[in-house]
Design an enzyme around this catalytic site. Sequence first.
Site, PDB file in Angstrom:
ATOM      1  N   ARG A  27      -2.315   8.407  -9.400  1.00  0.00           N
ATOM      2  CA  ARG A  27      -1.953   7.146  -9.880  1.00  0.00           C
ATOM      3  C   ARG A  27       0.038   7.088 -10.366  1.00  0.00           C
ATOM      4  O   ARG A  27       0.027   6.057 -10.384  1.00  0.00           O
ATOM      5  CB  ARG A  27      -2.759   6.689 -11.713  1.00  0.00           C
ATOM      6  N   TRP A  75       4.698   7.604 -12.448  1.00  0.00           N
ATOM      7  CA  TRP A  75       5.346   6.541 -11.490  1.00  0.00           C
ATOM      8  C   TRP A  75       5.754   5.911 -12.140  1.00  0.00           C
ATOM      9  O   TRP A  75       6.450   4.958 -12.811  1.00  0.00           O
ATOM     10  CB  TRP A  75       4.427   5.958 -10.904  1.00  0.00           C
ATOM     11  N   GLU A 482      -3.055  -7.647   7.550  1.00  0.00           N
ATOM     12  CA  GLU A 482      -3.556  -6.398   6.871  1.00  0.00           C
ATOM     13  C   GLU A 482      -3.233  -5.649   7.678  1.00  0.00           C
ATOM     14  O   GLU A 482      -2.899  -3.844   7.728  1.00  0.00           O
ATOM     15  CB  GLU A 482      -5.021  -6.372   7.150  1.00  0.00           C
TER      16      GLU A 482
END
Length: 609
Positions: A27, A75, A482
């Site tokens: 995360r 982060w 993508e």
Amino acid sequence: MCGIVGYVGLQLASEIILDGLSRLEYRGYDSAGIAVISEKGLLELRREVGKLRNLVKDVMTNPLKGNIGIGHTRWATHGRPTVFNAHPHSDESGKIVVVHNGIIENYMALKEELKKKYEFKSDTDTEVLAHLIKDNYSGDLYKAVHKALQKVHGAYAICVIHADHPDYMVAAKNSSPLIIGIGEGENFVASDVPAILNYTRDIIYLEDGEIAVVSAEKADVYNLAGEKLSKKVSKISWNIASAEKGGYEHFMLKEIHEQPSSVAHALAGRASDADGKLYLDDLGITAEYLNTVKRITILACGTSYYAGLVGKYYLEKLARIPVDVDLASEFRYREPFVDDKTLVIGISQSGETADTLAAIKMVKELGAKTIGILNVMGSAISRETTGNMYIHCGPEIGVASTKAFTSTIVCMYMLSLYFGQLNGTINAEEIRKNIVELKTLPNIIEKVFDIEPAIKVIANKLANYKHCLFLGRNYNFPIALEGALKLKELSYIHAEGYAAGEMKHGPIALIDKDMPVISIATESATYEKVISNMKEVKARDAIAIALATEGDTALKEEVDHIMYLPRVKEELSPIVNVVPLQLLAYYVSLRKGCDVDQPRNLAKSVTVE
Ligand code: G6P
């Protein structure tokens, strides 16, 4: 984004917190820190820049003793990744420490005021909270946090401890996720379930505006008015092993290989080839309501947005309803046309993406019904929407999304068939045939792994280039986008996806020997046109790479490298075609020595703007 773990109980808090943080490292991972209250009532703080292992080394060399503590992986949003900016942040006395996920939007104004009394040591918005709590403290930590939060605007999940109160933590949430884990004689706070699954499966989900006082014996939760709430304890059924690498070198490779089973999970119990029916009744969408829908708007970010683009092709073809697909970050700052005749579909693997969440809240206000296509149950978006369709692909840990993408497309296909079933635009026999095709997907994807060695060879060549162009048409235009996203995220090669028909309107000017071009040239209604593009590419000395349907020997003459894929119905080809492009990006990244699971500057779920 960032990760939070808090512990209070009888065990060594540092061990449990560091173990929990290791499961949340995906995360956020530019620095980490921990604070523990020692048996002598002293607060000890450790922070390190870089991966969690740096912090673990520090604590192993110089152990932290104590049974209560909080930890964080960061982060960076406010301030560079430095030791001073790493969490936990403390007040001047060093007695109060705070970990925080989210953004305090009015931190500048608060800082101006608080700077008159307190010395700031970091550039973060979080440090404001530490001083603000101190400023409101008069012997009761819960009251201090409660008062402090009245002055704060923004998104937060916080956990706070005070050296003078070594028996409890205070946790609070607004917009960023936070849970409490209930143990026996010990309790936990975390931003995400995997952090504490080793210790408990009993979870309380905090809602926005709630504050919890968590001691070893109990967790009391209060609302903003200070009223004590009776909260439901949910049981987590999934296993920690499913969140680990399972023998693969990286989570991403494991997750790519899980796609046959994750696609099967998405289909399970929802599509019956026996009676040609879709069973999605729990979405709460009736035929009467669907009749009133004039348009569908799909909102998402990143890879989920590309899955939404594929969804547009499906919904328009199968359910005959006009569809717009919007980037949530753009949509929310326009004056979009939305009313009670608009059905909004929010797509989000994490269910926590700030822009998608805000956009969903906004359309609710405008009277639209909302559906979430999500992976994480209980996530913020799931709590806002009218109905949810879970993609059921299990936790996705690799930052670059793979299995969530294919499962989302499968869900979009089922949803389109279901809407077609409700509004009668597709008959039962056609639906049945489509379901039969859908159910062949797991086996077809499995066969793609047979060409993994060939993909590795192409990846090793591609790793020497600085740019790359991806071309696709129709259902496979989003797959070109993508494919390019995966390559740039993982290998830092500049890559662009283009609708093949647009090649002549610009990108052709870039094509020379230094610009490899990857074309999606599997069997389709536009196959011949894509071949023409390849010829134009070759005529300009570029390396031409193609995805082709097995048996297509003619294409061999036109290109330098081919990835042969099993035959599949054109509508479903995006789900198969993206797999070799995921593998290609993975192997290029590996060849270049990049960090596959945690590419630089990226985060798994972007819970701030
Ligand atoms: C981040 C992730 C992407 C993801 C996007 C949207 O950028 O790195 O992999 O596609 O967020 O996330 P969501 O959870 O809303 O699907």
